[in-house]
Write a protein that holds these residues in place. Sequence first.
Motif, PDB file in Angstrom:
ATOM      1  N   MET A 217      -1.454   3.315   1.200  1.00 53.88           N
ATOM      2  CA  MET A 217      -1.553   2.040   0.493  1.00 53.88           C
ATOM      3  C   MET A 217      -2.973   1.670   0.118  1.00 53.88           C
ATOM      4  N   ALA A 218      -3.922   2.004   0.973  1.00 49.99           N
ATOM      5  CA  ALA A 218      -5.280   1.486   0.746  1.00 49.99           C
ATOM      6  C   ALA A 218      -5.895   1.923  -0.582  1.00 49.99           C
ATOM      7  N   PRO A 219      -5.716   3.181  -1.017  1.00 54.72           N
ATOM      8  CA  PRO A 219      -6.290   3.502  -2.335  1.00 54.72           C
ATOM      9  C   PRO A 219      -5.659   2.697  -3.456  1.00 54.72           C
ATOM     10  N   SER A 220      -4.350   2.421  -3.390  1.00 52.06           N
ATOM     11  CA  SER A 220      -3.742   1.617  -4.451  1.00 52.06           C
ATOM     12  C   SER A 220      -4.307   0.212  -4.449  1.00 52.06           C
ATOM     13  N   LEU A 221      -4.549  -0.305  -3.260  1.00 52.90           N
ATOM     14  CA  LEU A 221      -5.113  -1.655  -3.166  1.00 52.90           C
ATOM     15  C   LEU A 221      -6.505  -1.683  -3.775  1.00 52.90           C
ATOM     16  N   PHE A 222      -7.279  -0.640  -3.449  1.00 51.66           N
ATOM     17  CA  PHE A 222      -8.632  -0.546  -3.987  1.00 51.66           C
ATOM     18  C   PHE A 222      -8.594  -0.488  -5.509  1.00 51.66           C
ATOM     19  N   LEU A 223      -7.632   0.326  -6.019  1.00 47.46           N
ATOM     20  CA  LEU A 223      -7.526   0.474  -7.466  1.00 47.46           C
ATOM     21  C   LEU A 223      -7.118  -0.842  -8.114  1.00 47.46           C
ATOM     22  N   LEU A 224      -6.223  -1.579  -7.436  1.00 47.05           N
ATOM     23  CA  LEU A 224      -5.829  -2.884  -7.963  1.00 47.05           C
ATOM     24  C   LEU A 224      -7.024  -3.817  -8.024  1.00 47.05           C
ATOM     25  N   GLY A 225      -7.854  -3.788  -6.981  1.00 45.94           N
ATOM     26  CA  GLY A 225      -9.048  -4.630  -6.983  1.00 45.94           C
ATOM     27  C   GLY A 225      -9.973  -4.289  -8.136  1.00 45.94           C
ATOM     28  N   ILE A 226     -10.164  -2.986  -8.369  1.00 45.90           N
ATOM     29  CA  ILE A 226     -11.052  -2.591  -9.469  1.00 45.90           C
ATOM     30  C   ILE A 226     -10.460  -3.025 -10.803  1.00 45.90           C
ATOM     31  N   TYR A 227      -9.135  -2.932 -10.923  1.00 47.19           N
ATOM     32  CA  TYR A 227      -8.493  -3.353 -12.170  1.00 47.19           C
ATOM     33  C   TYR A 227      -8.724  -4.839 -12.428  1.00 47.19           C
ATOM     34  N   VAL A 228      -8.544  -5.657 -11.362  1.00 42.54           N
ATOM     35  CA  VAL A 228      -8.714  -7.105 -11.543  1.00 42.54           C
ATOM     36  C   VAL A 228     -10.147  -7.425 -11.938  1.00 42.54           C
ATOM     37  N   VAL A 229     -11.108  -6.692 -11.332  1.00 40.42           N
ATOM     38  CA  VAL A 229     -12.518  -6.945 -11.665  1.00 40.42           C
ATOM     39  C   VAL A 229     -12.813  -6.579 -13.107  1.00 40.42           C
ATOM     40  N   LEU A 230     -12.338  -5.382 -13.516  1.00 38.36           N
ATOM     41  CA  LEU A 230     -12.730  -4.912 -14.837  1.00 38.36           C
ATOM     42  C   LEU A 230     -12.086  -5.710 -15.961  1.00 38.36           C
ATOM     43  N   HIS A 231     -10.874  -6.218 -15.730  1.00 31.85           N
ATOM     44  CA  HIS A 231     -10.186  -6.950 -16.785  1.00 31.85           C
ATOM     45  C   HIS A 231     -10.421  -8.444 -16.668  1.00 31.85           C
ATOM     46  N   GLY A 232     -11.548  -8.857 -16.062  1.00 34.45           N
ATOM     47  CA  GLY A 232     -11.780 -10.273 -15.823  1.00 34.45           C
ATOM     48  C   GLY A 232     -11.882 -11.107 -17.074  1.00 34.45           C
ATOM     49  N   HIS A 233     -12.248 -10.477 -18.190  1.00 35.13           N
ATOM     50  CA  HIS A 233     -12.378 -11.272 -19.399  1.00 35.13           C
ATOM     51  C   HIS A 233     -11.093 -11.292 -20.206  1.00 35.13           C
ATOM     52  N   LEU A 234     -10.058 -10.578 -19.746  1.00 45.05           N
ATOM     53  CA  LEU A 234      -8.813 -10.560 -20.496  1.00 45.05           C
ATOM     54  C   LEU A 234      -7.668 -11.226 -19.755  1.00 45.05           C
ATOM     55  N   THR A 235      -7.648 -11.065 -18.439  1.00 49.27           N
ATOM     56  CA  THR A 235      -6.571 -11.644 -17.630  1.00 49.27           C
ATOM     57  C   THR A 235      -7.204 -12.493 -16.545  1.00 49.27           C
ATOM     58  N   PRO A 236      -6.433 -13.362 -15.904  1.00 51.58           N
ATOM     59  CA  PRO A 236      -7.022 -14.149 -14.817  1.00 51.58           C
ATOM     60  C   PRO A 236      -7.515 -13.256 -13.697  1.00 51.58           C
ATOM     61  N   GLY A 237      -8.578 -13.707 -13.037  1.00 51.14           N
ATOM     62  CA  GLY A 237      -9.114 -12.895 -11.939  1.00 51.14           C
ATOM     63  C   GLY A 237     -10.610 -12.846 -12.046  1.00 51.14           C
ATOM     64  N   GLY A 238     -11.146 -11.688 -12.326  1.00 48.09           N
ATOM     65  CA  GLY A 238     -12.588 -11.607 -12.474  1.00 48.09           C
ATOM     66  C   GLY A 238     -13.260 -11.216 -11.178  1.00 48.09           C
ATOM     67  N   GLY A 239     -14.520 -11.575 -11.067  1.00 46.40           N
ATOM     68  CA  GLY A 239     -15.357 -11.089  -9.979  1.00 46.40           C
ATOM     69  C   GLY A 239     -14.863 -11.478  -8.603  1.00 46.40           C
ATOM     70  N   PHE A 240     -14.628 -12.778  -8.376  1.00 50.48           N
ATOM     71  CA  PHE A 240     -14.323 -13.236  -7.024  1.00 50.48           C
ATOM     72  C   PHE A 240     -13.006 -12.688  -6.533  1.00 50.48           C
ATOM     73  N   ALA A 241     -11.957 -12.854  -7.312  1.00 46.24           N
ATOM     74  CA  ALA A 241     -10.631 -12.431  -6.858  1.00 46.24           C
ATOM     75  C   ALA A 241     -10.599 -10.923  -6.646  1.00 46.24           C
ATOM     76  N   GLY A 242     -11.202 -10.171  -7.574  1.00 48.16           N
ATOM     77  CA  GLY A 242     -11.232  -8.730  -7.412  1.00 48.16           C
ATOM     78  C   GLY A 242     -12.045  -8.307  -6.207  1.00 48.16           C
ATOM     79  N   GLY A 243     -13.145  -9.017  -5.956  1.00 45.11           N
ATOM     80  CA  GLY A 243     -13.966  -8.699  -4.798  1.00 45.11           C
ATOM     81  C   GLY A 243     -13.210  -8.906  -3.503  1.00 45.11           C
TER      82      GLY A 243
END
Lengths: 499, 113, 147
Positions: free
Chosen positions: C15-41
């Motif tokens: 599970m942990a790699p998928s979680l990590f990947l989800l975090g990176i996705y939320v960070v990178l798409h911060g300007h398109l979908t809700p989330g961004g730096g804090f939530a992804g971090g």
Amino acid sequence: MSLIPLFVVVPLGAAFLTPIFSKVWKGFPDWMGNLASGFLMGLSLWVLRFSGDTLVYYAGGWEPMDGIPVGIAMVLDGLTVMMLLIVNVVGFLVTIYSIKYMTHYTDKGKYYTLFLLMMAGLNGVLLAGDMFNLFVFLEITAIASYALVAFGVEAEELEASFKYQVLGGAASAIILLGIAIFYQLTGTLNMADASRVLVDVGGSPAVLFVGTLFLVGFSLKAALMPFHAWLPDAHPSAPAPISAMLSGVVIKVLGVYVLIRIFFNVFGTALLPPVLTIFLVLGTLSMVVGGFLALGQKDFKRLLAYSSISQIGYVMFALGLGTPLGILGGLFHLMNHAAFKSLLFLNAGAVVYNTDNRDMEKMGGLSQRMPVTGTTSLIGSLSISGIPPLGGFWSKLIIVLAAVESGHYILAGVAILASIVTLAYYLKVQKLVFFGGLKKVYEGLKEVPVFMCFSMIVLAILSLGLGVLLIPQLRGVVLDPAVKVVAGGIEYAKMVLGG
Amino acid sequence: MIAFVLAIILFLVGLYGILVKRNLIKIVIGLMIMEYAINLFFALVGYREGGTAPIVSEGLGDKILFVDPLPQALVLTAIVIGLGTTALLVSFAVRIYEKYDTLDVRKIRKLRG
Amino acid sequence: MMGMTLIVKRITQLMAPSLFLLGIYVVLHGHLTPGGGFAGGVLISGCFVLMVLAYGSEEVKSEARKWRASFSESLGIFLFWFLAILGLIQGSYFFFNVIAKVNPGLPNHLFSAGIIPLCNIAIGVEVGAALFAIFITLAILRVGEKL
């Protein structure tokens, strides 16, 4: 014009660099901290040339559209210039002092990081042009000071810092609630724009509620009388340079400056008469009770902390009078108090550095072995008690004259009484600590290192000589623009948004 | 309207926790509840009837009513500030327990006067 | 702090790699979908915390790991400061979107909005490292140990 963000940018950058490099080179925190604060002091002296006008800087280049500001605004006007001068000069002298003092504690790298963050936060509060930026920088300063108060992790310091944190956290929550309701009332967060909207809304119950919330929240930060409970524990337990910063600068910027900004410039005449009365009452209460509580203290720094409560009471009392002379007296006393209270806390620090205790009854005759500390302490004590021709006398004179002028004769008498009480307890300090016979155990003491002496001597010269700021030429540079901004009230909106 | 009243009631619950409770950890929890109640209140201030999430994405068309995005950005910042405050408070509570061997506020009173 | 049973360890490995990947996705798409730096971090640090909880704290006690968390935090926030300064160095405003002036990009694409995705990445690194450092300090270290 683009100098304005440097006040926040430089200490932030220095604070972020310090943890990275402090493991590589042991001297890095000292150099970085002192260079950064020296640069800030030079910058604050440089912006004195702009003290007559109001400069506005929009971060990110978001200029106002149709006269409505949409971006984050940083505003530099007369009051800000005066407070920036106080913050950065005292900050620089304190970092010079800390070079030698903090060798008694562990980990200078973390100390300088937190200290530079606190400086960035203080400068940010002074330059903020809208409410939420003010809140964010307020929180940065507050959190950095919570960590700094408990820096040497002894039991007493942790307890004092915990009490400080809970009260400060409750104050910040109340302030945030006030900002939320403020936003709903005015539809904007920019202070100049909001003051225009508030002129129409007037004295409705919602505005009164927001005013009360802000008054309670910021009085907790300024340690006015009913809300002062954290100060006598937090200020003595901190390391001496941090006590000097806290008492000399932080409670002024976080408490008094923000109260002035909000109630004189933003709310203006909608709330002003009842607020002025409240300032008068709370100020008198702080003056008198703080002074009497200080008389009975045995701990050197705790006495100085109660004295801070008393002197901030003077400032609020003067501001509560509402006349331009009262405002001049209040702001001038603010400046003087920064100089001599920092000096007195640094002196206490020098005594603790050499003797390792704060109980005054165990000391005596220290000025034979520590002449610089003794002399500067004497100058500071005389100045804070209002002995002519030292600096403190002039500001207290103006405050009493302003009280007489606006008809509060009894309160003027109370102010003079509080001044006599101040003289009494400072003479007690001088007698117990510096004069009298030298105890045997202190025979081998030497004077404190050169860096510490340098800061104390400079602050002593400032306490002596700040009375010169009343000479008309010099007054026009520093004090008059500040008084004009505060007394002008809602004119602030015109000056920021350009009419 | 009712949502605002409930947020204020949550704030008062947190205030009760700080004033009345004696355990250090319960005081910290009371402060946290106060801060979260304020964040909730602030986020509710930005609500507009019938609005959608304020993000421009494809297939949305013109003239759509958005809720106010400014309180959302501010609440994000306030949450992180709350996180910092809480982390500092909890680490202090741990250290105080090591020094004083108790978490009772009435017994942690070395400073007085 | 002891680790958990074998089943938990295996599932965490998946599970942990998928979680990590989800975090990176939320960070990178911060300007398109809700989330961004804090939530992804927070998600990224959640991945590390999950690993420590499942495997026990002995793995994390080495000096190098502890210093790396603290260093990445300082590096992340310094990168954010540097991005904000770029405007000042170039002669225009503080926090100016320098890249968007040069190369605006198209709406709703990943490589657009100038400086904002880079800021999101810096904040994501910083928040992830900071929360993990707080977790290590509070849950694992005892008196007298340093970070």
